[in-house]
Design a protein around this motif. Structure first.
Motif, mmCIF file in Angstrom:
data_model
loop_
_atom_site.group_PDB
_atom_site.id
_atom_site.type_symbol
_atom_site.label_atom_id
_atom_site.label_comp_id
_atom_site.label_asym_id
_atom_site.label_seq_id
_atom_site.Cartn_x
_atom_site.Cartn_y
_atom_site.Cartn_z
ATOM 1 N N TRP A 289 0.834 -1.315 -0.089
ATOM 2 C CA TRP A 289 0.042 -0.036 0.175
ATOM 3 C C TRP A 289 0.791 1.335 0.008
ATOM 4 O O TRP A 289 0.636 1.869 -0.698
ATOM 5 C CB TRP A 289 -0.878 0.027 1.346
ATOM 6 C CG TRP A 289 -1.843 1.367 1.485
ATOM 7 C CD1 TRP A 289 -2.815 1.625 0.872
ATOM 8 C CD2 TRP A 289 -1.273 2.485 2.207
ATOM 9 N NE1 TRP A 289 -3.219 3.005 1.231
ATOM 10 C CE2 TRP A 289 -2.107 3.541 2.036
ATOM 11 C CE3 TRP A 289 -0.248 2.653 2.966
ATOM 12 C CZ2 TRP A 289 -2.244 4.688 2.543
ATOM 13 C CZ3 TRP A 289 -0.246 3.944 3.537
ATOM 14 C CH2 TRP A 289 -1.161 4.779 3.142
ATOM 15 N N GLU A 290 1.951 1.141 0.655
ATOM 16 C CA GLU A 290 2.591 2.698 0.811
ATOM 17 C C GLU A 290 3.395 2.817 -0.299
ATOM 18 O O GLU A 290 3.581 3.785 -1.045
ATOM 19 C CB GLU A 290 3.769 2.423 1.928
ATOM 20 C CG GLU A 290 4.754 3.439 2.248
ATOM 21 C CD GLU A 290 6.002 3.220 2.999
ATOM 22 O OE1 GLU A 290 6.506 4.129 3.891
ATOM 23 O OE2 GLU A 290 6.446 2.185 2.767
ATOM 24 N N LYS A 291 3.979 1.771 -1.079
ATOM 25 C CA LYS A 291 4.558 2.008 -2.130
ATOM 26 C C LYS A 291 3.758 2.382 -3.404
ATOM 27 O O LYS A 291 3.916 3.205 -4.171
ATOM 28 C CB LYS A 291 5.395 0.537 -2.517
ATOM 29 C CG LYS A 291 6.111 0.538 -4.050
ATOM 30 C CD LYS A 291 6.608 -0.762 -4.272
ATOM 31 C CE LYS A 291 7.336 -0.823 -5.657
ATOM 32 N NZ LYS A 291 7.994 -2.017 -6.167
ATOM 33 N N GLN A 292 2.519 1.806 -3.455
ATOM 34 C CA GLN A 292 1.736 2.108 -4.450
ATOM 35 C C GLN A 292 1.178 3.642 -4.274
ATOM 36 O O GLN A 292 0.898 4.218 -5.422
ATOM 37 C CB GLN A 292 0.622 1.048 -4.809
ATOM 38 C CG GLN A 292 1.207 -0.058 -5.296
ATOM 39 C CD GLN A 292 0.271 -1.176 -5.983
ATOM 40 O OE1 GLN A 292 -0.747 -0.550 -6.652
ATOM 41 N NE2 GLN A 292 0.059 -2.278 -5.758
ATOM 42 N N LEU A 293 0.597 3.834 -3.252
ATOM 43 C CA LEU A 293 -0.076 5.220 -2.822
ATOM 44 C C LEU A 293 0.624 6.215 -2.103
ATOM 45 O O LEU A 293 0.427 7.360 -2.434
ATOM 46 C CB LEU A 293 -1.367 4.697 -2.300
ATOM 47 C CG LEU A 293 -2.497 3.769 -2.996
ATOM 48 C CD1 LEU A 293 -3.575 3.729 -2.370
ATOM 49 C CD2 LEU A 293 -2.527 4.426 -4.281
ATOM 50 N N ALA A 294 1.291 5.733 -1.084
ATOM 51 C CA ALA A 294 1.845 6.843 -0.168
ATOM 52 C C ALA A 294 3.042 7.421 -0.400
ATOM 53 O O ALA A 294 3.361 8.623 -0.333
ATOM 54 C CB ALA A 294 1.920 6.243 1.301
ATOM 55 N N LEU A 295 4.162 6.512 -1.060
ATOM 56 C CA LEU A 295 5.563 7.049 -1.277
ATOM 57 C C LEU A 295 5.505 8.121 -2.239
ATOM 58 O O LEU A 295 6.522 9.190 -1.740
ATOM 59 C CB LEU A 295 6.386 5.833 -1.762
ATOM 60 C CG LEU A 295 7.755 5.852 -2.043
ATOM 61 C CD1 LEU A 295 8.159 5.780 -0.373
ATOM 62 C CD2 LEU A 295 8.301 4.635 -2.650
ATOM 63 N N SER A 296 5.003 8.367 -3.267
ATOM 64 C CA SER A 296 5.100 9.447 -4.030
ATOM 65 C C SER A 296 4.926 10.759 -3.332
ATOM 66 O O SER A 296 5.028 12.052 -3.804
ATOM 67 C CB SER A 296 4.365 9.212 -5.425
ATOM 68 O OG SER A 296 2.921 9.251 -5.048
ATOM 69 N N HIS A 297 4.234 10.730 -2.146
ATOM 70 C CA HIS A 297 3.511 12.156 -1.663
ATOM 71 C C HIS A 297 4.541 12.426 -0.374
ATOM 72 O O HIS A 297 4.375 13.485 0.122
ATOM 73 C CB HIS A 297 2.034 11.782 -1.229
ATOM 74 C CG HIS A 297 1.279 11.717 -2.144
ATOM 75 N ND1 HIS A 297 0.911 12.485 -3.238
ATOM 76 C CD2 HIS A 297 0.435 10.652 -2.548
ATOM 77 C CE1 HIS A 297 -0.046 11.819 -4.023
ATOM 78 N NE2 HIS A 297 -0.289 10.757 -3.629
#
Length: 699
Positions: A289-297
């Motif tokens: 979840w973190e890699k797909q959604l959160a990391l870029s932010h």
């Protein structure tokens, strides 16, 4: 928007006038819009102040998608002919096409005022009111339309208004009326699809979830790539306790659209229901979840203008969709009521759609209330930065309708997870998770990316509803047998739980088991679950399955229960609080993860460790031993509430002081810590790669 195509079909162009105007109208009807535009422009050159020509030019602009120009031209026409209902009708359509819903509604209302028999104006007005979620007004518009023309094909739109109004006003009869309209006849094409979407929503609201599931399945057959419908299907399955089926659909949603419909968060929250979840798989799911959604932010080097003074008054922000009549909203109140107003000012960011009396109570107690439903993650984060919040507290985690990616943007120097969630957020930008020594033993840190802060006694307190009844007499005394009971979410009652409960009943041949929960309001699901219970060895003659009652009456069920049985691995939360407050001892099975230790923490605070089982064999033994000693059950029933009143679990003032002490600790730590490197924020890593984040705990 379901009805947008219908809305476009009613833009009338029938105007009686000159030969040139008639010719332009004919061109429009033939679809020759460019030629019609040339004809109208030629007319305007000769008569620039002619209302008919201006209006027709506006209609042409509307057909060409030049919505702002259409608004300007038709508005100009109304300056010369202010009482033309048709002009207001098409002005309303132009406003709606331009996205100005409220102005469109006003224009359509003017059209119906000037010509109360104009059917197409009533139709579009009703559709626009539905779009604006002004459902009760939409119902009135459609009822007026059907008075004029009882045979008008407006039933799907009318049903949408009825369902929306019924949900908004909490009038079940109105929702049922909408269902009746939708089920009244067969439909084809788009109308069938639209009716199915509305019907599924209505059935779900009325807890006719099995029927709602059938509707969603039919919709998926027609449109298998529609992720929103699949997400709704998964949500209904979870509510019925069919967690494994729901998980399959949520994974398909995530695969197709990981950033939509909160399906990814639903998957993370659903991990707590899995009996055999390993630490490695838990971490893999969270990190995915973190890699797909959160990391870029994640900001690489977040900068804050907040003054690094450890002693100054602090701004505390709380973000949640549940600052309303909800278990989170209700249990949040005492912190606001007992806070130190001189040392802490409160900003509440309500991202939920609904506002009710509880919302107004919370808003009155807060220093600043921000209702930001519908705002993007960037917009909410920007507002928090603008408010210069020092500590931002997440009250909801990965539960429904949350916005965890606001926290990924790190809008506040310190970010904390508390109250409404029972697992890690998985965010490297979430600094702290508030827990307690019983909920989070030392080995639990492997499950959290946040640093664990252990409150001295409890991470949760109990805030009884004001109409909770007094403790009743022991049911076994009047019944002559023991009644075990559970009022938890059906999704928590898995086959392993049922197997253990079957062992208890088999060894206690006169006892009964009462299960009451909202998922059993659905008749078909009740029968499905009854069959599952029988399959797992529970005697149907000794099993009572009940649908949930209203909030005002649910606690009275504890007058019929002698001993509560806690499910696992996801145990009761505030349900266990309710049982214990009503004098009913709860037997719980100790789990490794926090979601399975909430009841354990309550029992430890109440001085009842003997109700905590360390394994399944102990669970059965404790239940049987207690069931055979009616004097002990009766004593517990008589003293549990007084134990509560003498414990930390209901001392709201003390809890608030300890919570504020935690906030001060977090702030002092931020003020003194060295500037974070990009290795901490902005780069994904396993949970154990953040030793400084995980090892710090405080009491």
């Amino acid at each position: 928007m379901i009805f947008w195509r219908l809305l476009q079909e009613f833009a009338s162009t029938t105007i009686h006038g000159t030969k040139g105007i008639c010719h332009a109208e004919e061109l429009i009807e033939k679809g020759q819009i460019d030629k019609a535009e040339q004809a109208v422009l030629a007319l305007l050159e000769r008569k620039p102040n002619d209302a008919n020509i201006l209006h027709l030019a506006g209609v042409v602009a509307l057909r060409k998608g030049q919505n702002s120009r259409a608004v300007a031209l038709i508005s100009k026409a109304l300056e010369y002919a202010p009482n033309e209902s048709l002009y207001y009708f098409n002005l309303g359509n132009a406003y709606l096409a331009d996205g100005a819903i409220d102005l469109g509604i006003q224009a359509l209302q003017d059209a119906t005022r000037l010509d109360p028999e104009r059917i197409e104006a009533w139709m579009n007005l009703g559709l626009a009111l539905v779009e604006a979620k002004r459902h009760p007004e939409a119902v009135a518009a459609f009822e007026r339309l059907l008075e004029i023309d009882p045979d008008h094909e407006a039933d799907v739109a009318f049903a949408s208004a009825l369902v929306g109004a019924g949900i908004m006003l909490k009038e079940s009869a109105m929702v049922d009326r909408g269902i009746s309209v939708l089920e009244s006849k067969l439909r084809d094409g788009y109308e069938r699809y639209a009716a199915g979407v509305i019907l599924a929503r209505a059935l779900e609201h009325r807890n006719r979830l099995s029927e709602a599931i059938r509707q969603h399945q039919a919709l998926l057959e027609a449109n298998p790539e529609h992720i929103g419908i699949r997400n709704n299907l998964a949500r209904c399955l979870v509510q019925l306790g069919r967690v494994e089926e729901a998980r399959t659909h949520y994974r398909l949603c995530v695969k197709s659209a990981p950033d939509k419909y909160h399906a990814f968060s639903a998957l993370l929250a659903g991990l707590n229901y899995e009996p055999n979840l390993t630490a490695a798989r838990h971490e893999a799911e969270v990190r995915n979840w973190e890699k797909q959604l959160a990391l870029s932010h994640y900001p690489v080097e977040p900068e804050f203008p907040n003054e690094r003074d450890p002693e100054r008054p602090l701004k505390i922000g709380y973000l949640s969709p549940d600052l309303r009549q909800h278990v989170v909203g209700h249990n949040f109140l005492p912190v606001l009521e007992h806070r130190n107003r001189e040392r802490f000012s409160v900003f509440c960011y309500h991202i939920g759609e609904k506002q009710d009396d509880m919302s107004r109570r919370i808003a009155a107690l807060a220093d600043h209330w921000r209702h930001v439903h519908g705002a993007s993650d960037d917009e909410v984060a920007a507002l928090i930065r603008e408010d210069r919040v020092d500590i931002l507290v997440d009250l909801s985690g990965h539960t429904s309708h949350t916005q965890p990616l606001v926290f990924a943007r790190k809008p506040a120097p310190v970010q904390v997870s508390w109250l409404g969630y029972f697992d890690t957020t998985g965010l490297a930008t979430m600094d702290w998770f508030i827990t307690d020594p019983y909920s989070s033993p030392p080995d639990q840190k492997q499950y959290f990316s946040e640093r664990l802060y252990r409150m001295p006694h409890t991470r949760l307190y109990y805030h009884p509803y004001p109409d909770m009844p007094e403790v009743g007499q022991l049911p076994a005394k009047r019944n002559g047998y023991i009644t075990f009971g559970c009022l938890n979410n059906l999704a928590k009652i898995n086959t392993e739980v049922l197997d253990l409960w079957a062992q208890i009943l088999a060894a206690s041949p006169t006892s009964r088991l009462l299960i009451q929960t909202v998922a059993l309001c659905d008749r078909l699901n009740l029968e499905r679950f009854r069959a599952l219970c029988v399959e797992r060895g529970l005697d149907p003659a000794r099993l009572e399955l009940r649908p949930a009652t209203s909030l005002e009456k649910f606690a009275q069920t504890y007058h019929e229960i002698d001993i509560a049985l806690d499910p696992f691995p996801f145990c009761g939360g505030f349900t266990s609080f309710d049982a214990l407050w009503m004098g009913v001892p709860v037997i719980t099975l100790e789990q490794q993860r926090l979601a399975g230790r909430q009841t354990l923490s309550m029992l430890m605070n109440l001085g009842l460790p003997h109700l905590i089982a360390s394994n399944k064999t102990d669970y059965v033994s404790i239940a049987l031993e207690l069931s055979r000693d009616s004097s002990e059950i009766e004593q517990l029933r008589s003293e549990l509430r007084s134990r509560f009143l003498q414990s930390q679990l209901i001392d709201h003032c003390r809890f608030t002081r300890e919570l504020e002490k935690a906030y001060r600790f977090f702030w002092s730590h931020w003020c003194t810590e060295k500037k974070q490197s990009s290795a901490r924020i902005g780069i994904s890593a396993p949970m154990d790669a953040y030793p400084s984040r995980r090892q710090i705990s405080a009491t």
